[in-house]
Design a protein around this motif. Sequence first.
Motif, PDB file in Angstrom:
ATOM      1  N   MET A 529      88.956 -23.097  11.739  1.00 19.41           N
ATOM      2  CA  MET A 529      90.176 -23.895  11.629  1.00 19.41           C
ATOM      3  C   MET A 529      91.375 -23.030  11.262  1.00 19.41           C
ATOM      4  N   VAL A 530      91.182 -22.096  10.332  1.00 21.24           N
ATOM      5  CA  VAL A 530      92.277 -21.226   9.907  1.00 21.24           C
ATOM      6  C   VAL A 530      92.759 -20.373  11.075  1.00 21.24           C
ATOM      7  N   PHE A 531      91.831 -19.722  11.775  1.00 23.99           N
ATOM      8  CA  PHE A 531      92.245 -18.855  12.884  1.00 23.99           C
ATOM      9  C   PHE A 531      92.750 -19.665  14.074  1.00 23.99           C
ATOM     10  N   GLY A 532      92.175 -20.831  14.308  1.00 25.44           N
ATOM     11  CA  GLY A 532      92.690 -21.675  15.383  1.00 25.44           C
ATOM     12  C   GLY A 532      94.128 -22.076  15.135  1.00 25.44           C
ATOM     13  N   THR A 533      94.434 -22.477  13.896  1.00 23.06           N
ATOM     14  CA  THR A 533      95.807 -22.849  13.545  1.00 23.06           C
ATOM     15  C   THR A 533      96.737 -21.642  13.626  1.00 23.06           C
ATOM     16  N   LEU A 534      96.290 -20.507  13.080  1.00 29.14           N
ATOM     17  CA  LEU A 534      97.124 -19.304  13.065  1.00 29.14           C
ATOM     18  C   LEU A 534      97.453 -18.838  14.477  1.00 29.14           C
ATOM     19  N   ILE A 535      96.461 -18.766  15.346  1.00 29.64           N
ATOM     20  CA  ILE A 535      96.694 -18.300  16.706  1.00 29.64           C
ATOM     21  C   ILE A 535      97.623 -19.262  17.448  1.00 29.64           C
ATOM     22  N   SER A 536      97.430 -20.557  17.267  1.00 29.39           N
ATOM     23  CA  SER A 536      98.295 -21.535  17.931  1.00 29.39           C
ATOM     24  C   SER A 536      99.743 -21.381  17.480  1.00 29.39           C
ATOM     25  N   LEU A 537      99.959 -21.189  16.178  1.00 31.37           N
ATOM     26  CA  LEU A 537     101.315 -20.997  15.666  1.00 31.37           C
ATOM     27  C   LEU A 537     101.936 -19.704  16.206  1.00 31.37           C
ATOM     28  N   LEU A 538     101.143 -18.643  16.272  1.00 31.55           N
ATOM     29  CA  LEU A 538     101.680 -17.378  16.772  1.00 31.55           C
ATOM     30  C   LEU A 538     102.012 -17.457  18.256  1.00 31.55           C
ATOM     31  N   LEU A 539     101.252 -18.250  18.997  1.00 31.50           N
ATOM     32  CA  LEU A 539     101.597 -18.452  20.399  1.00 31.50           C
ATOM     33  C   LEU A 539     102.910 -19.207  20.535  1.00 31.50           C
ATOM     34  N   VAL A 540     103.166 -20.145  19.636  1.00 29.32           N
ATOM     35  CA  VAL A 540     104.458 -20.848  19.628  1.00 29.32           C
ATOM     36  C   VAL A 540     105.584 -19.861  19.328  1.00 29.32           C
ATOM     37  N   VAL A 541     105.363 -18.996  18.328  1.00 30.20           N
ATOM     38  CA  VAL A 541     106.376 -18.000  17.979  1.00 30.20           C
ATOM     39  C   VAL A 541     106.611 -17.038  19.144  1.00 30.20           C
ATOM     40  N   LEU A 542     105.592 -16.810  19.929  1.00 29.25           N
ATOM     41  CA  LEU A 542     105.714 -15.916  21.076  1.00 29.25           C
ATOM     42  C   LEU A 542     106.757 -16.420  22.078  1.00 29.25           C
ATOM     43  N   CYS A 543     106.996 -17.715  22.052  1.00 26.78           N
ATOM     44  CA  CYS A 543     107.979 -18.298  22.975  1.00 26.78           C
ATOM     45  C   CYS A 543     109.422 -17.974  22.576  1.00 26.78           C
ATOM     46  N   ILE A 544     109.628 -17.539  21.343  1.00 25.00           N
ATOM     47  CA  ILE A 544     110.990 -17.258  20.858  1.00 25.00           C
ATOM     48  C   ILE A 544     111.349 -15.835  21.270  1.00 25.00           C
ATOM     49  N   GLU A 545     112.283 -15.701  22.175  1.00 30.18           N
ATOM     50  CA  GLU A 545     112.559 -14.409  22.803  1.00 30.18           C
ATOM     51  C   GLU A 545     112.964 -13.342  21.803  1.00 30.18           C
ATOM     52  N   ARG A 546     113.797 -13.692  20.847  1.00 31.10           N
ATOM     53  CA  ARG A 546     114.297 -12.667  19.920  1.00 31.10           C
ATOM     54  C   ARG A 546     113.229 -12.166  18.954  1.00 31.10           C
ATOM     55  N   LEU A 547     112.061 -12.857  18.908  1.00 30.99           N
ATOM     56  CA  LEU A 547     110.981 -12.439  18.009  1.00 30.99           C
ATOM     57  C   LEU A 547     109.837 -11.731  18.739  1.00 30.99           C
ATOM     58  N   ARG A 548     110.062 -11.354  19.990  1.00 21.66           N
ATOM     59  CA  ARG A 548     108.983 -10.769  20.782  1.00 21.66           C
ATOM     60  C   ARG A 548     108.402  -9.524  20.127  1.00 21.66           C
ATOM     61  N   ARG A 549     109.275  -8.641  19.668  1.00 23.10           N
ATOM     62  CA  ARG A 549     108.810  -7.378  19.101  1.00 23.10           C
ATOM     63  C   ARG A 549     107.982  -7.596  17.843  1.00 23.10           C
ATOM     64  N   PHE A 550     108.196  -8.716  17.188  1.00 24.88           N
ATOM     65  CA  PHE A 550     107.419  -9.059  15.992  1.00 24.88           C
ATOM     66  C   PHE A 550     106.166  -9.843  16.353  1.00 24.88           C
ATOM     67  N   SER A 551     106.315 -10.781  17.298  1.00 21.88           N
ATOM     68  CA  SER A 551     105.228 -11.737  17.551  1.00 21.88           C
ATOM     69  C   SER A 551     104.036 -11.100  18.253  1.00 21.88           C
ATOM     70  N   VAL A 552     104.262 -10.145  19.174  1.00 24.02           N
ATOM     71  CA  VAL A 552     103.132  -9.540  19.891  1.00 24.02           C
ATOM     72  C   VAL A 552     102.256  -8.710  18.950  1.00 24.02           C
ATOM     73  N   PRO A 553     102.830  -7.784  18.150  1.00 20.64           N
ATOM     74  CA  PRO A 553     101.959  -7.066  17.198  1.00 20.64           C
ATOM     75  C   PRO A 553     101.262  -7.997  16.214  1.00 20.64           C
ATOM     76  N   THR A 554     101.963  -9.067  15.805  1.00 13.12           N
ATOM     77  CA  THR A 554     101.347 -10.009  14.870  1.00 13.12           C
ATOM     78  C   THR A 554     100.181 -10.739  15.529  1.00 13.12           C
ATOM     79  N   LEU A 555     100.352 -11.130  16.801  1.00 18.53           N
ATOM     80  CA  LEU A 555      99.272 -11.795  17.530  1.00 18.53           C
ATOM     81  C   LEU A 555      98.082 -10.851  17.691  1.00 18.53           C
ATOM     82  N   LEU A 556      98.338  -9.586  18.013  1.00 18.10           N
ATOM     83  CA  LEU A 556      97.254  -8.614  18.128  1.00 18.10           C
ATOM     84  C   LEU A 556      96.537  -8.432  16.794  1.00 18.10           C
TER      85      LEU A 556
END
Length: 794
Positions: A529-556
């Motif tokens: 549940m924790v990782f499912g929620t976290l990954i889903s939230l990070l995928l949402v953040v991935l949609c925010i263009e100005r946060l790309r440089r942050f969101s991809v390393p965080t998702l990895l």
Amino acid sequence: MSESAESKTEDDSSRSELPSATARGPGPLSAFYRSVAPYELAFVIGIALVVLLTGMSSYTLIDPWETHYAEVARRMLEGNDWVHLQAENQSFRSKPVLTFWLIAGSMQTLGVATDGGYSGELTDSAWVIFSIRLPFALFGVLGLTMLWSMLAKLVNRRVAWVSFLVLLSSPFYFMVARQAITDMPMVASLIGAIACFSMAVHGENKEIRPFWKRVTALHVLIAAVLLIVGAQLVYLYYYFGTAHPGVAQGVRLGPLTILIPMTLLLIAWLASMLPQMPARIRFTVRNKQQLNMLWFFLFIGITVLAKGPPGIALAGLICLLYILITGEWKLLLKLELVRGPILTALIALPWHFAMFLKDGPAWSNEYINHHMLNRFGKGVHGDSGTFDYFASQLGIGMWPWIALLPAALLGILYSARKDTRDGRVRLLVGIWAIAGFATFCASETKFHHYVLPVVPALAVLVGFWLDDFLSGRHKRSTLAILVGIPIAGLLARDFVGEQKQIMELSIYRYDRPWPSGEPWFVDTTTGFMVFGTLISLLLVVLCIERLRRFSVPTLLSAGMAFGLWVMHSYTPKAAAHWGQRALHRTYYAKRQIHGVDYQYYSLRDLADDWKSDSKVLVESVIPDEFPAGAPMRIQIFVPGAGIPDDRVILNGAVASIGKNKFWIEVPASERAKLSDLVARGAKMQRAKRRPWKQVNADRMVAWQLNWHGEDFWTAGEMYGHRDDAKSIFKSTKNDAFLKWIEDPERAGRTYFIVTEAGRARGGLRGVLPTPRAKKTHEILDTSCNKFSLVRFSL
């Protein structure tokens, strides 16, 4: 523009896309990057080693494959026979030899069961598990390293690092890499083969130059060939000439009819590689393209030793489709199509020929017809299904990256092109993914992990997509991510509802219940549940263009954290219920030792062992209650020696106890019973077969069980060399079991039974032959929800 100039332009262009410190001008970070760049490959290897090796021995070997393969390797050590595969006192014919060489070689190198294992040794230490799994984790490291190297050289380092992390954190990859089964050596070698092919056709065709003093990669290749091929041939000359002469009944070929031609072929192949050959000799290796193709064929040979012909078929299909699609038929003239296949044959065929000579047509019929051809064309065992079967398993085995895989597959259709090196590499990887998936879907026999050879290609496709995403080359990336969010979320929900799915990625049977009930209460839902929620939230953040440089390393990082959680929390909790080790540890701690049995095949071996008056050393795990002075009985069987019942019985007592060993004092009056046999034996020859020795203790019995762990953990004690020592009863009919247990010599002894948990709770008590056995029936260990340990006394 020349090919080399074009490659350099593309290489510089792709590398300029890297968000490195050097792109931002001089500064401390830029200097740091330049200082560590030469060691980047070492970082790749180091990270892979740490991730795959750490905690690898914290959970039991998984039944039935790991324990079955480990038992075949243990028999290699016990019989000093590295050719004729055996298990359970019969030939083992379903797999080629590499897996067993790796396990046996690792065990011998690390000092585990070097002569087959003493009583209880295999249960005594996690070092046993580590030694068995180590070679397969190292192959996992090899596959990751070859993948990174190919992408770093041909595309850019960002794609290389992202793909590396995606593959390393995919459950399919790390679960198989941390198990001693045949698939990882095959998959890692396939990765190596495709990487070498790609570097041969896409890389710069430079002259081979030394990388250290005068040593070149060509010297490394020749050394590898001598190690792999030369060692096989030398051993086979010794094997058939001295150690295990003779061939199977019905085989008309002699060993030399195979070994001499192969030796001459190896010599000719090595001669063609010598750099001193004149320039007019066409076969001289002078450039990296030739060298990479020879490495390609070397890796293909290893895939055959690992899992048979599928490696050749898949790699050949991928390369052929690439040439067909690109129309680069001229490549066929540069692909070492003479010397390369010879190298593959030299690696793969010596053992196959030797096994045929030793086991005869029965081996070739079962190995080739049943386990190779029928598995693919007719179905042997396992599951069945079509596209949806492996598609569903990729969702589990590539979580969370499965969320981006639809976009990555769609993206490759637009980005794969023939006019740039980057595009051609994408095309090759796309062919690998799609053709490989189609091939395994066509197979009639299916297990979840059969699709593993496709997973590295899919991981690279995700790496390409994330690299394009960071570079702003995707116009509809938000839509693609929004499609992936529910995929990740729904699969996480499925993990919560069916927690065993990750364990089932690399096991044999998929009908075992999860240990959620009493007394185990294993619950991993919070993690999912924790990782499912976290990954889903990070995928949402991935949609925010100005946060790309942050969101991809965080998702990895989140994906890697999920992988580490599965390795170090989920798997140790679950694996205890997919293996028998804990039950056998309990047995060796609770049993009583009554003596030791020997069987000699030559009186000379008996004479060598008993000519002195020293105490008798017995290696064994020491039970919890084992006092010095306890009476011991030594039975010595010598068939054909002309003595009553072919045996001599000596009485003694425990003189002293050490760590996993004890000594028996045998009085002179008892030793005198052997004097005539010792005198006769001193004049005879030693037997080629080692004497057999087994601790005589409360026996472990496998009742209505065929999961192979029962054989391995007891170091073959259940398949003793004497009929009366065999205590495995697979059949649900109890005739053989009752005949064995009702032997008058067994009266008054205590027995332990390992069986499936339902049978221990159900019908076993009613089958036991005496009132005392029924009364003393006790379920001793229920730490595993699949198997139980029972104790009773006759």
